[in-house]
Design a protein around this motif. Structure first.
Motif, PDB file in Angstrom:
ATOM      1  N   ALA A  86       0.824  -1.203   0.000  1.00  0.00           N
ATOM      2  CA  ALA A  86       0.000   0.000   0.000  1.00  0.00           C
ATOM      3  C   ALA A  86       0.860   1.255   0.000  1.00  0.00           C
ATOM      4  CB  ALA A  86      -0.931  -0.011   1.212  1.00  0.00           C
ATOM      5  N   VAL A  87       1.919   1.246   0.787  1.00  0.00           N
ATOM      6  CA  VAL A  87       2.803   2.409   0.859  1.00  0.00           C
ATOM      7  C   VAL A  87       3.510   2.626  -0.480  1.00  0.00           C
ATOM      8  CG1 VAL A  87       4.932   3.273   1.906  1.00  0.00           C
ATOM      9  CG2 VAL A  87       3.131   2.341   3.349  1.00  0.00           C
ATOM     10  N   LEU A  88       3.977   1.530  -1.086  1.00  0.00           N
ATOM     11  CA  LEU A  88       4.663   1.659  -2.375  1.00  0.00           C
ATOM     12  C   LEU A  88       3.720   2.189  -3.453  1.00  0.00           C
ATOM     13  CD1 LEU A  88       6.849  -1.592  -2.416  1.00  0.00           C
ATOM     14  CD2 LEU A  88       7.608   0.773  -2.066  1.00  0.00           C
ATOM     15  N   ILE A  89       2.472   1.654  -3.493  1.00  0.00           N
ATOM     16  CA  ILE A  89       1.500   2.123  -4.497  1.00  0.00           C
ATOM     17  C   ILE A  89       1.176   3.594  -4.278  1.00  0.00           C
ATOM     18  CG2 ILE A  89      -0.880   1.853  -5.290  1.00  0.00           C
ATOM     19  CD1 ILE A  89      -0.593  -1.152  -4.715  1.00  0.00           C
ATOM     20  N   ALA A  90       0.941   3.967  -3.020  1.00  0.00           N
ATOM     21  CA  ALA A  90       0.618   5.363  -2.726  1.00  0.00           C
ATOM     22  C   ALA A  90       1.772   6.277  -3.085  1.00  0.00           C
ATOM     23  CB  ALA A  90       0.257   5.502  -1.250  1.00  0.00           C
ATOM     24  N   ARG A  91       2.984   5.869  -2.776  1.00  0.00           N
ATOM     25  CA  ARG A  91       4.153   6.690  -3.108  1.00  0.00           C
ATOM     26  C   ARG A  91       4.285   6.857  -4.624  1.00  0.00           C
ATOM     27  NH1 ARG A  91       9.262   5.569  -4.743  1.00  0.00           N
ATOM     28  NH2 ARG A  91      10.910   7.063  -4.169  1.00  0.00           N
ATOM     29  N   THR A  92       4.086   5.769  -5.343  1.00  0.00           N
ATOM     30  CA  THR A  92       4.209   5.835  -6.807  1.00  0.00           C
ATOM     31  C   THR A  92       3.181   6.781  -7.411  1.00  0.00           C
ATOM     32  OG1 THR A  92       5.046   3.566  -6.833  1.00  0.00           O
ATOM     33  CG2 THR A  92       4.213   4.464  -8.912  1.00  0.00           C
ATOM     34  N   LEU A  93       1.943   6.664  -6.930  1.00  0.00           N
ATOM     35  CA  LEU A  93       0.890   7.514  -7.468  1.00  0.00           C
ATOM     36  C   LEU A  93       1.133   8.980  -7.141  1.00  0.00           C
ATOM     37  CD1 LEU A  93      -2.247   5.302  -6.685  1.00  0.00           C
ATOM     38  CD2 LEU A  93      -1.103   5.624  -8.913  1.00  0.00           C
ATOM     39  N   ILE A  94       1.548   9.265  -5.917  1.00  0.00           N
ATOM     40  CA  ILE A  94       1.773  10.657  -5.520  1.00  0.00           C
ATOM     41  C   ILE A  94       2.956  11.245  -6.278  1.00  0.00           C
ATOM     42  CG2 ILE A  94       2.388  12.160  -3.603  1.00  0.00           C
ATOM     43  CD1 ILE A  94       0.885  10.255  -1.759  1.00  0.00           C
ATOM     44  N   VAL A  95       4.047  10.486  -6.391  1.00  0.00           N
ATOM     45  CA  VAL A  95       5.220  10.984  -7.113  1.00  0.00           C
ATOM     46  C   VAL A  95       4.878  11.227  -8.578  1.00  0.00           C
ATOM     47  CG1 VAL A  95       7.517  10.338  -7.943  1.00  0.00           C
ATOM     48  CG2 VAL A  95       6.898   9.965  -5.550  1.00  0.00           C
ATOM     49  N   ARG A  96       4.077  10.329  -9.164  1.00  0.00           N
ATOM     50  CA  ARG A  96       3.689  10.503 -10.574  1.00  0.00           C
ATOM     51  C   ARG A  96       2.860  11.770 -10.757  1.00  0.00           C
ATOM     52  NH1 ARG A  96       1.170   5.318 -13.282  1.00  0.00           N
ATOM     53  NH2 ARG A  96       3.299   4.627 -12.738  1.00  0.00           N
ATOM     54  N   SER A  97       1.948  12.001  -9.808  1.00  0.00           N
ATOM     55  CA  SER A  97       1.123  13.213  -9.930  1.00  0.00           C
ATOM     56  C   SER A  97       1.956  14.467  -9.740  1.00  0.00           C
ATOM     57  CB  SER A  97      -0.017  13.167  -8.907  1.00  0.00           C
ATOM     58  OG  SER A  97       0.495  13.202  -7.595  1.00  0.00           O
ATOM     59  N   ILE A  98       2.942  14.407  -8.883  1.00  0.00           N
ATOM     60  CA  ILE A  98       3.814  15.575  -8.684  1.00  0.00           C
ATOM     61  C   ILE A  98       4.640  15.837  -9.926  1.00  0.00           C
ATOM     62  CG2 ILE A  98       5.808  16.407  -7.375  1.00  0.00           C
ATOM     63  CD1 ILE A  98       4.681  14.975  -4.932  1.00  0.00           C
ATOM     64  N   SER A  99       5.200  14.777 -10.507  1.00  0.00           N
ATOM     65  CA  SER A  99       6.055  14.961 -11.687  1.00  0.00           C
ATOM     66  C   SER A  99       5.280  15.485 -12.886  1.00  0.00           C
ATOM     67  CB  SER A  99       6.735  13.634 -12.040  1.00  0.00           C
ATOM     68  OG  SER A  99       5.768  12.647 -12.370  1.00  0.00           O
ATOM     69  N   LYS A 100       3.974  15.207 -12.962  1.00  0.00           N
ATOM     70  CA  LYS A 100       3.166  15.666 -14.091  1.00  0.00           C
ATOM     71  C   LYS A 100       2.491  17.004 -13.833  1.00  0.00           C
ATOM     72  CE  LYS A 100       2.153  11.069 -15.936  1.00  0.00           C
ATOM     73  NZ  LYS A 100       1.091  10.099 -16.301  1.00  0.00           N
ATOM     74  N   ARG A 131      11.804  18.656  -4.100  1.00  0.00           N
ATOM     75  CA  ARG A 131      11.508  18.796  -2.674  1.00  0.00           C
ATOM     76  C   ARG A 131      10.299  17.969  -2.296  1.00  0.00           C
ATOM     77  NH1 ARG A 131      12.642  24.430  -3.371  1.00  0.00           N
ATOM     78  NH2 ARG A 131      10.403  24.836  -3.369  1.00  0.00           N
ATOM     79  N   TRP A 132       9.249  18.028  -3.125  1.00  0.00           N
ATOM     80  CA  TRP A 132       8.039  17.266  -2.820  1.00  0.00           C
ATOM     81  C   TRP A 132       8.288  15.757  -2.898  1.00  0.00           C
ATOM     82  CZ3 TRP A 132       3.703  18.427  -0.538  1.00  0.00           C
ATOM     83  CH2 TRP A 132       3.284  19.760  -0.489  1.00  0.00           C
ATOM     84  N   VAL A 133       9.055  15.332  -3.862  1.00  0.00           N
ATOM     85  CA  VAL A 133       9.354  13.892  -3.988  1.00  0.00           C
ATOM     86  C   VAL A 133      10.114  13.388  -2.756  1.00  0.00           C
ATOM     87  CG1 VAL A 133      10.711  12.196  -5.276  1.00  0.00           C
ATOM     88  CG2 VAL A 133       9.262  13.835  -6.496  1.00  0.00           C
ATOM     89  N   VAL A 134      11.107  14.152  -2.319  1.00  0.00           N
ATOM     90  CA  VAL A 134      11.875  13.762  -1.122  1.00  0.00           C
ATOM     91  C   VAL A 134      10.970  13.743   0.107  1.00  0.00           C
ATOM     92  CG1 VAL A 134      13.731  14.464   0.427  1.00  0.00           C
ATOM     93  CG2 VAL A 134      14.069  14.565  -2.050  1.00  0.00           C
ATOM     94  N   SER A 135      10.107  14.767   0.248  1.00  0.00           N
ATOM     95  CA  SER A 135       9.198  14.816   1.396  1.00  0.00           C
ATOM     96  C   SER A 135       8.242  13.627   1.403  1.00  0.00           C
ATOM     97  CB  SER A 135       8.405  16.124   1.385  1.00  0.00           C
ATOM     98  OG  SER A 135       9.264  17.237   1.482  1.00  0.00           O
ATOM     99  N   VAL A 136       7.714  13.294   0.196  1.00  0.00           N
ATOM    100  CA  VAL A 136       6.793  12.151   0.095  1.00  0.00           C
ATOM    101  C   VAL A 136       7.518  10.851   0.461  1.00  0.00           C
ATOM    102  CG1 VAL A 136       5.457  10.773  -1.530  1.00  0.00           C
ATOM    103  CG2 VAL A 136       5.244  13.258  -1.543  1.00  0.00           C
TER     104      VAL A 136
END
Length: 273
Positions: free
Chosen positions: A25-39, A50-55
């Motif tokens: 669950a943590v890995l999926i959530a991290r992937t989705l959040i990082v993808r949304s930040i990068s886009k 900064r946001w990726v490191v914080s996440v």
């Protein structure tokens, strides 16, 4: 096999499955959040980093907290077992710990070293050797008022430093002040005996009196205390109604105390001329 072991195994299996699901669950959530930040076009590259490191750090923290919550019961049982084991080890090794602590006290406080003459718990002698467990003495005696080597070796554990007072007879000085007790009968001429004892001490100590006086002055300056005079002095004591004691305080070299004491006694016991 105890009946609770299968239950414990099933509980561990369930907690392991929960931990695996939490990780996914943590890995999926991290992937989705990082993808949304990068886009997100509204963020600069620096803000995205900064946001990726914080996440990432937040997800790691969430995962660790989740593991603690999942394994709380097992961790509690492990902590109780570790505390019980630690208590048993402390009880079993109490004397060893005290010996090591005594060695630390001896080193840290510079209590004594090889060659020092000490007294502790009725044991008296010159320190021959010491380690983290015990101290070895070459016994001096017999009794507390003799200064002869008996040839016996005394070994005491360092733990005794916490339960007994230690007396250091020669605290790093070449000369020291010592006492000699002369018993008399109540009807004896104590004035004449006092005079003879004092004269004997002055004659035997005359050769090193100046050096002893200089050392007392150095001791006074070093320790900021009023050092006693090295001049021989006699005091009178009445330990019993029919007995008198003359107590002589005299200076002597640390390594020649017994010789000076015997010379004073022999001169005192010589017939008056």
């Amino acid at each position: 096999m105890p009946a609770w072991i299968p239950h414990m195994d099933s509980s561990i299996a369930i907690d392991g499955l929960k931990s695996l699901l939490l990780l996914l669950a943590v890995l999926i959530a991290r992937t989705l959040i990082v993808r949304s930040i990068s886009k997100n076009p509204a963020l600069t590259m620096e803000a995205k980093r900064r946001w990726v490191v914080s996440v990432r750090n937040t997800m790691v923290f969430v995962f660790l907290v989740g593991l603690v919550v999942i394994w709380a019961h097992e961790l509690q049982a492990l902590a109780v077992s570790l505390v019980a084991l630690a208590a048993a080890l402390v009880l079993a090794t109490k004397e060893l710990i005290l010996c090591w602590s005594g060695a630390a006290l001896r080193v840290g406080g510079k209590v004594y070293s090889v060659g020092d003459r000490i007294q502790i718990a009725g044991h008296r002698g010159v320190v021959l050797d010491h380690d983290i467990f015990a101290t070895k003495l070459l016994e001096i005696g017999p009794g507390q008022y003799s200064h002869l080597y008996t040839g016996r070796v005394t070994v005491f554990p360092n733990s005794m430093l916490f339960t007994n007072a230690l007396i250091k007879e020669n605290p790093g000085q070449e000369y020291g002040l010592y006492t000699l007790t002369v018993p008399l009968k109540a009807d004896a001429d104590w004035r004449e005996a006092e005079r003879r004892l004092l004269d004997a001490a002055k004659i035997e100590c005359a050769s090193f009196m100046e050096e002893a006086g200089r050392q007392m002055k150095r001791l006074e300056q070093t320790n900021l205390l009023e050092a006693p005079s090295p001049e021989p002095r006699v005091t009178i004591q009445l330990p019993e109604p029919d007995r008198i004691q003359l107590v002589l305080r005299f200076p002597a070299p640390d390594r020649g105390r017994s010789r000076v004491e015997q010379a004073i006694l022999r001169r005192f016991l010589e017939p008056s001329r």
